[in-house]
Design an enzyme around this catalytic site. Sequence first.
Site, PDB file in Angstrom:
ATOM      1  N   GLY A  28       0.814  -1.203   0.000  1.00 34.18           N
ATOM      2  CA  GLY A  28       0.000   0.000   0.000  1.00 34.18           C
ATOM      3  C   GLY A  28       0.847   1.253   0.000  1.00 34.18           C
ATOM      4  CG  HIS A  31       5.566   5.541  -4.248  1.00 25.29           C
ATOM      5  ND1 HIS A  31       6.269   4.895  -5.250  1.00 25.29           N
ATOM      6  CD2 HIS A  31       5.972   4.972  -3.083  1.00 25.29           C
ATOM      7  CE1 HIS A  31       7.071   3.991  -4.715  1.00 25.29           C
ATOM      8  NE2 HIS A  31       6.914   4.010  -3.405  1.00 25.29           N
ATOM      9  N   GLY A  33       6.375   4.998  -8.189  1.00 28.68           N
ATOM     10  CA  GLY A  33       7.117   3.759  -8.407  1.00 28.68           C
ATOM     11  C   GLY A  33       6.185   2.576  -8.580  1.00 28.68           C
ATOM     12  CG  HIS A  34       3.830   1.198  -5.359  1.00 29.51           C
ATOM     13  ND1 HIS A  34       3.962   2.176  -4.403  1.00 29.51           N
ATOM     14  CD2 HIS A  34       4.371   0.084  -4.823  1.00 29.51           C
ATOM     15  CE1 HIS A  34       4.535   1.669  -3.328  1.00 29.51           C
ATOM     16  NE2 HIS A  34       4.810   0.408  -3.551  1.00 29.51           N
ATOM     17  CD  GLN A  61       7.244  -7.806   4.357  1.00 22.39           C
ATOM     18  OE1 GLN A  61       6.619  -8.715   3.831  1.00 22.39           O
ATOM     19  NE2 GLN A  61       7.828  -6.841   3.659  1.00 22.39           N
ATOM     20  CD  GLN A 149      17.515  -4.296  -9.679  1.00 20.11           C
ATOM     21  OE1 GLN A 149      16.973  -5.168 -10.357  1.00 20.11           O
ATOM     22  NE2 GLN A 149      18.530  -4.540  -8.873  1.00 20.11           N
ATOM     23  CG  ASP A 151      12.445  -3.173  -2.087  1.00 18.21           C
ATOM     24  OD1 ASP A 151      12.942  -2.710  -1.051  1.00 18.21           O
ATOM     25  OD2 ASP A 151      11.402  -2.744  -2.597  1.00 18.21           O
ATOM     26  CD  GLN A 154      10.728  -7.405  -1.689  1.00 17.80           C
ATOM     27  OE1 GLN A 154      10.437  -7.139  -0.533  1.00 17.80           O
ATOM     28  NE2 GLN A 154      10.175  -6.787  -2.724  1.00 17.80           N
ATOM     29  NE  ARG A 188       9.927   1.564   6.291  1.00 14.20           N
ATOM     30  CZ  ARG A 188       9.718   0.352   5.786  1.00 14.20           C
ATOM     31  NH1 ARG A 188      10.016   0.138   4.508  1.00 14.20           N
ATOM     32  NH2 ARG A 188       9.223  -0.619   6.520  1.00 14.20           N
TER      33      ARG A 188
END
Length: 330
Positions: A28, A31, A33-34, A61, A149, A151, A154, A188
């Site tokens: 959620g 922004h 990027g999403h 997590q 990329q 993360d 991950q 964040r």
Amino acid sequence: MTTALLSTADELHARVRSGRRAVVMTMGALHEGHATLIRSAREIAGPAGEVVVTVFVNPLQFGAGEDLDRYPRTLEADLKIAEQAGADAVFAPSVDEVYPGGEPQVRITAGPMGERLEGGSRPGHFDGMLTVVAKLLHLTRPDVALFGQKDAQQLALIRRMVRDLNFGVEIIAVPTVREADGLALSSRNRYLSPEERLTALALSRALFAGRDRHAAQEALRARAREVPSTHARAEALSALGESRAAADAHAVATASPGGPAAVRAAARQVLDEAARFAPPLELDYLALVDPSDFTEIGDGFTGEAVLAVAARVGTTRLIDNLPLTFGAAS
């Protein structure tokens, strides 16, 4: 188009599928990027396919003292962003829907790669991440899943899990999206004060400094390979006034340590300066790693690498990375 909001797996499974399903997993607070991930998924799925965006803040997590309780939950705004970017459905399950028996007793273990860098700073984080990704892959049943990329560790672990455990899904990486000043987009970032945000720019500036140092080295090495180191050639270059340039190129080409060590040094200089800012940047790690296992690369390394950084500004922890290519592979 109208994006459907779904809260249960039964609702999702009841949807008629006529093409490829592409999934974008998020926590959620969407922004740009999403939105880029969703638009990429739309292109891959095509007009006959389906794009599903998951919105789930995964408690597994988050470690003790991390920001689970204050992590932004903005479902109404998320739905609008997903719709504008081309999503067919937003799957926003409750914790009980994802973990119906409470916290799962059987979980995915990230292994040695999950204990390095981010895993060292956040013990158990990657086990929780892989567990929920595995569950969401089963719940959404996609043909392809897209991850950012930004993360990088991950992403590497998800690819390893899919390969090692024979998940029938294609994993696609989408490049990091940045603000105009270079700061990588992150949910964040909204925690940062204006002064903290200025300090946070040191993360991307350090990566760019390392990248630029690497590019200069590779350019000089390429030039050196084109200039034979013979006496006759040196005399000819001297006559043309090029002897200094040729000497510099050969010096860089044969220098040691150079290479990865010089890249790390260039990036660290920026981070060391930011440690004296007000507010200061508190470095967690700077690493130049092999993306196959996230171990540090040596000076003789050739191939793809990732320059990664994590730091805290105020109470906010941020990560960033850039891919680089060393040696013959470049």
